[in-house]
Design a protein around this motif. Structure first.
Motif, mmCIF file in Angstrom:
data_model
loop_
_atom_site.group_PDB
_atom_site.id
_atom_site.type_symbol
_atom_site.label_atom_id
_atom_site.label_comp_id
_atom_site.label_asym_id
_atom_site.label_seq_id
_atom_site.Cartn_x
_atom_site.Cartn_y
_atom_site.Cartn_z
ATOM 1 N N HIS A 61 0.840 -1.189 0.000
ATOM 2 C CA HIS A 61 0.000 0.000 0.000
ATOM 3 C C HIS A 61 0.878 1.244 0.000
ATOM 4 O O HIS A 61 1.990 1.218 0.536
ATOM 5 C CB HIS A 61 -0.909 -0.022 1.229
ATOM 6 N N PRO A 62 0.429 2.362 -0.568
ATOM 7 C CA PRO A 62 1.251 3.591 -0.604
ATOM 8 C C PRO A 62 1.767 4.023 0.763
ATOM 9 O O PRO A 62 2.882 4.535 0.884
ATOM 10 C CB PRO A 62 0.287 4.641 -1.167
ATOM 11 N N VAL A 63 0.985 3.800 1.798
ATOM 12 C CA VAL A 63 1.364 4.288 3.116
ATOM 13 C C VAL A 63 2.669 3.679 3.612
ATOM 14 O O VAL A 63 3.448 4.334 4.300
ATOM 15 C CB VAL A 63 0.231 4.050 4.135
ATOM 16 N N SER A 64 2.929 2.418 3.266
ATOM 17 C CA SER A 64 4.146 1.775 3.755
ATOM 18 C C SER A 64 5.386 2.479 3.219
ATOM 19 O O SER A 64 6.400 2.610 3.921
ATOM 20 C CB SER A 64 4.169 0.291 3.369
ATOM 21 N N PHE A 65 5.300 2.951 1.978
ATOM 22 C CA PHE A 65 6.455 3.629 1.393
ATOM 23 C C PHE A 65 6.611 5.044 1.933
ATOM 24 O O PHE A 65 7.728 5.570 2.031
ATOM 25 C CB PHE A 65 6.338 3.623 -0.131
ATOM 26 N N LEU A 66 5.499 5.669 2.315
ATOM 27 C CA LEU A 66 5.583 6.975 2.963
ATOM 28 C C LEU A 66 6.270 6.852 4.334
ATOM 29 O O LEU A 66 7.095 7.690 4.702
ATOM 30 C CB LEU A 66 4.194 7.575 3.134
ATOM 31 N N ALA A 69 10.003 6.256 3.815
ATOM 32 C CA ALA A 69 10.663 7.503 3.428
ATOM 33 C C ALA A 69 10.836 8.428 4.627
ATOM 34 O O ALA A 69 11.883 9.067 4.805
ATOM 35 C CB ALA A 69 9.859 8.203 2.330
ATOM 36 N N THR A 70 9.823 8.492 5.471
ATOM 37 C CA THR A 70 9.872 9.355 6.640
ATOM 38 C C THR A 70 10.934 8.891 7.633
ATOM 39 O O THR A 70 11.664 9.706 8.217
ATOM 40 C CB THR A 70 8.498 9.399 7.331
ATOM 41 N N LEU A 71 11.050 7.583 7.812
ATOM 42 C CA LEU A 71 12.091 7.047 8.678
ATOM 43 C C LEU A 71 13.476 7.443 8.186
ATOM 44 O O LEU A 71 14.346 7.849 8.965
ATOM 45 C CB LEU A 71 11.969 5.526 8.753
ATOM 46 N N LYS A 87 18.785 8.642 -2.590
ATOM 47 C CA LYS A 87 18.224 7.841 -3.678
ATOM 48 C C LYS A 87 17.158 6.885 -3.154
ATOM 49 O O LYS A 87 16.106 6.696 -3.772
ATOM 50 C CB LYS A 87 19.336 7.052 -4.373
ATOM 51 N N GLU A 88 17.437 6.291 -2.016
ATOM 52 C CA GLU A 88 16.474 5.378 -1.408
ATOM 53 C C GLU A 88 15.216 6.131 -0.983
ATOM 54 O O GLU A 88 14.097 5.634 -1.130
ATOM 55 C CB GLU A 88 17.110 4.692 -0.200
ATOM 56 N N TYR A 89 15.400 7.321 -0.462
ATOM 57 C CA TYR A 89 14.288 8.175 -0.030
ATOM 58 C C TYR A 89 13.378 8.506 -1.204
ATOM 59 O O TYR A 89 12.156 8.322 -1.131
ATOM 60 C CB TYR A 89 14.881 9.445 0.573
ATOM 61 N N ILE A 90 13.957 8.976 -2.305
ATOM 62 C CA ILE A 90 13.179 9.326 -3.502
ATOM 63 C C ILE A 90 12.498 8.089 -4.074
ATOM 64 O O ILE A 90 11.333 8.139 -4.498
ATOM 65 C CB ILE A 90 14.070 9.987 -4.560
ATOM 66 N N SER A 91 13.194 6.967 -4.051
ATOM 67 C CA SER A 91 12.624 5.723 -4.581
ATOM 68 C C SER A 91 11.371 5.327 -3.822
ATOM 69 O O SER A 91 10.366 4.923 -4.431
ATOM 70 C CB SER A 91 13.667 4.602 -4.506
ATOM 71 N N ASN A 92 11.394 5.440 -2.505
ATOM 72 C CA ASN A 92 10.216 5.117 -1.709
ATOM 73 C C ASN A 92 9.054 6.039 -2.027
ATOM 74 O O ASN A 92 7.897 5.596 -2.131
ATOM 75 C CB ASN A 92 10.555 5.204 -0.221
ATOM 76 N N LEU A 93 9.328 7.314 -2.198
ATOM 77 C CA LEU A 93 8.260 8.263 -2.520
ATOM 78 C C LEU A 93 7.705 8.006 -3.927
ATOM 79 O O LEU A 93 6.498 8.144 -4.153
ATOM 80 C CB LEU A 93 8.793 9.690 -2.410
ATOM 81 N N ASN A 123 6.999 16.210 -0.723
ATOM 82 C CA ASN A 123 8.288 15.868 -0.140
ATOM 83 C C ASN A 123 9.401 15.806 -1.181
ATOM 84 O O ASN A 123 10.526 16.220 -0.916
ATOM 85 C CB ASN A 123 8.190 14.540 0.605
ATOM 86 N N ILE A 124 9.093 15.297 -2.362
ATOM 87 C CA ILE A 124 10.093 15.266 -3.429
ATOM 88 C C ILE A 124 10.452 16.678 -3.855
ATOM 89 O O ILE A 124 11.632 17.008 -4.062
ATOM 90 C CB ILE A 124 9.587 14.444 -4.631
ATOM 91 N N SER A 125 9.460 17.544 -3.960
ATOM 92 C CA SER A 125 9.720 18.943 -4.317
ATOM 93 C C SER A 125 10.624 19.610 -3.290
ATOM 94 O O SER A 125 11.588 20.304 -3.637
ATOM 95 C CB SER A 125 8.400 19.705 -4.427
ATOM 96 N N ARG A 126 10.313 19.403 -2.022
ATOM 97 C CA ARG A 126 11.136 19.980 -0.957
ATOM 98 C C ARG A 126 12.574 19.491 -1.027
ATOM 99 O O ARG A 126 13.528 20.261 -0.896
ATOM 100 C CB ARG A 126 10.548 19.607 0.408
ATOM 101 N N ALA A 127 12.731 18.183 -1.281
ATOM 102 C CA ALA A 127 14.064 17.596 -1.341
ATOM 103 C C ALA A 127 14.881 18.188 -2.490
ATOM 104 O O ALA A 127 16.050 18.556 -2.316
ATOM 105 C CB ALA A 127 13.955 16.076 -1.499
#
Length: 371
Positions: A61-66, A69-71, A87-93, A123-127
């Motif tokens: 589900h989308p929430v797991s990847f959010l 990413a937050t972690l 890279k891992e952060y962006i990939s999760n988002l 979050n991607i925009s902010r990053a």
């Protein structure tokens, strides 16, 4: 703090055919809140352990990847400066976006998907913005904006939207005031309203479940930076620091609020705790706050040394420009006190080149007019 944090986790309240609705899932709700509390207190391994059963339950589900990413965003802050984990952060988002788009297109869970997409694109925009990749940041912001507009009508359905609504309404007015060059672009965005924005943030800080902490933190920042609601900021940050004593961002903002309120003794006590943290914001803040205490005690020599050390640090963080603007303004005031008007004038000019705090800008502009 990291934008769109607890708020994105509201999506646990989704309705999934094979899963119970989160609002009726007492076990998952308790797990989520416990995990959030650990994460806000920077207890990363404990947060991961607590979140694990929920991550497994919502695995595809989308929430797991959010959440993942937050972690990463918290543990490896500033995530934008960490090449591997960025890279891992962006990939999760991006995985979140893919799954959320499928849900959005299906239509059945469009309200939930709207928020996933708003959170992930935002979050991607902010990053990318922090990485000075403004083209990518702009494209993601444009995508996020479309979902933000949809969220305007969803707050009554889910109070978590009061957070995003409040941020947009307030900064839609404030940002072009602080950055006039953006006015030709921002003109095409929906109107904002500072009063309504503050009301939305206050409502989110009181009534929302997952975005309450983030809404409170942003509200305190606005109170200090633009509105000069010092007492409100002190009250908010006292509560946040008390609940999450290991979080240096909350501690930093609490000390700032205390100093703005003239509480020097308590500020000095709390500052001893901030001094142990490493990182651009905390190091610069330590010098600036020590300088502020000395300045308010009229020990200008000691204050000047601390302020000079603050502006000499080349490290960059989320708060460094604001903190250095405070130091530069005080150095200008010290120059006036000791009769060095030429130096004072230069400090005030440097201050205005980076300042965004309303009281700092007002002070520097006023003194320059007098010189």
């Amino acid at each position: 703090m990291k934008e769109i944090f607890a708020l994105i986790l509201f999506v646990f309240s989704i309705s999934v055919e094979t899963l119970a609705q989160f609002s009726d899932d007492a076990a998952s709700k308790e797990i989520t809140m416990n995990g959030l509390n650990k994460l806000y207190n920077l207890e990363y391994r404990e947060a991961e352990r607590i979140f694990e059963p929920v991550l497994q339950k919502y695995k595809e589900h989308p929430v797991s990847f959010l959440i993942r990413a937050t972690l990463l965003q918290y543990e490896f802050a500033l995530i934008e400066q960490n090449a591997v984990h960025f890279k891992e952060y962006i990939s999760n988002l991006e995985k979140c976006i893919k799954l959320a788009n499928e849900q959005y297109d299906a239509g059945k869970y469009k309200t939930d998907a709207t928020f996933y997409l708003l959170a992930a694109h935002g979050n991607i925009s902010r990053a990318y913005h922090y990485n000075k990749d403004y083209l990518k940041a702009g494209l993601e912001a444009k995508r996020a904006y479309s979902y933000l507009k949809e969220g305007y009508g969803l707050a009554k359905e889910n109070s978590e939207f009061y957070f995003t609504n409040g941020l947009y309404r307030y900064y839609r007015v404030q940002y072009p005031e602080t950055h006039p060059s953006i006015k030709p672009i921002i003109f095409f965005f929906s109107d904002g309203n500072k009063t309504q924005g503050l009301a939305d943030l206050r409502r989110a800080s009181k009534s929302s479940l997952f975005s309450r902490t983030e809404a409170s933190f942003f509200l305190a920042g606005i109170c200090l930076k633009y509105e000069n609601f010092t007492k409100e900021a002190v009250s908010i940050m006292r509560d946040l620091h008390g609940k999450y004593p290991k979080n240096p961002d909350f501690l930093l903002k609490y000390i700032e609020a205390l100093l703005a309120d003239g509480q020097l003794e308590l500020s000095a006590q709390k500052l001893k705790k901030l001094e142990v943290f490493k990182g651009a914001d905390y190091e610069v803040a330590t010098f600036v706050f020590n300088g502020e205490i000395s300045f308010l005690k009229r020990d200008f020599d000691k204050a000047s040394v601390s302020f000079q050390k603050a502006i000499a640090l080349k490290k960059e963080g989320v708060e460094t420009s604001d903190l250095k603007s405070m130091a530069l303004c005080r150095l200008g005031e010290i120059g006036l006190e000791i009769g060095e008007d030429k130096k004072a004038k230069e400090y005030f000019k440097q201050c205005l080149s980076i300042a965004e705090y309303s009281r700092i800008i007002k002070k520097a502009e006023l003194e320059l007019k007098r010189l």
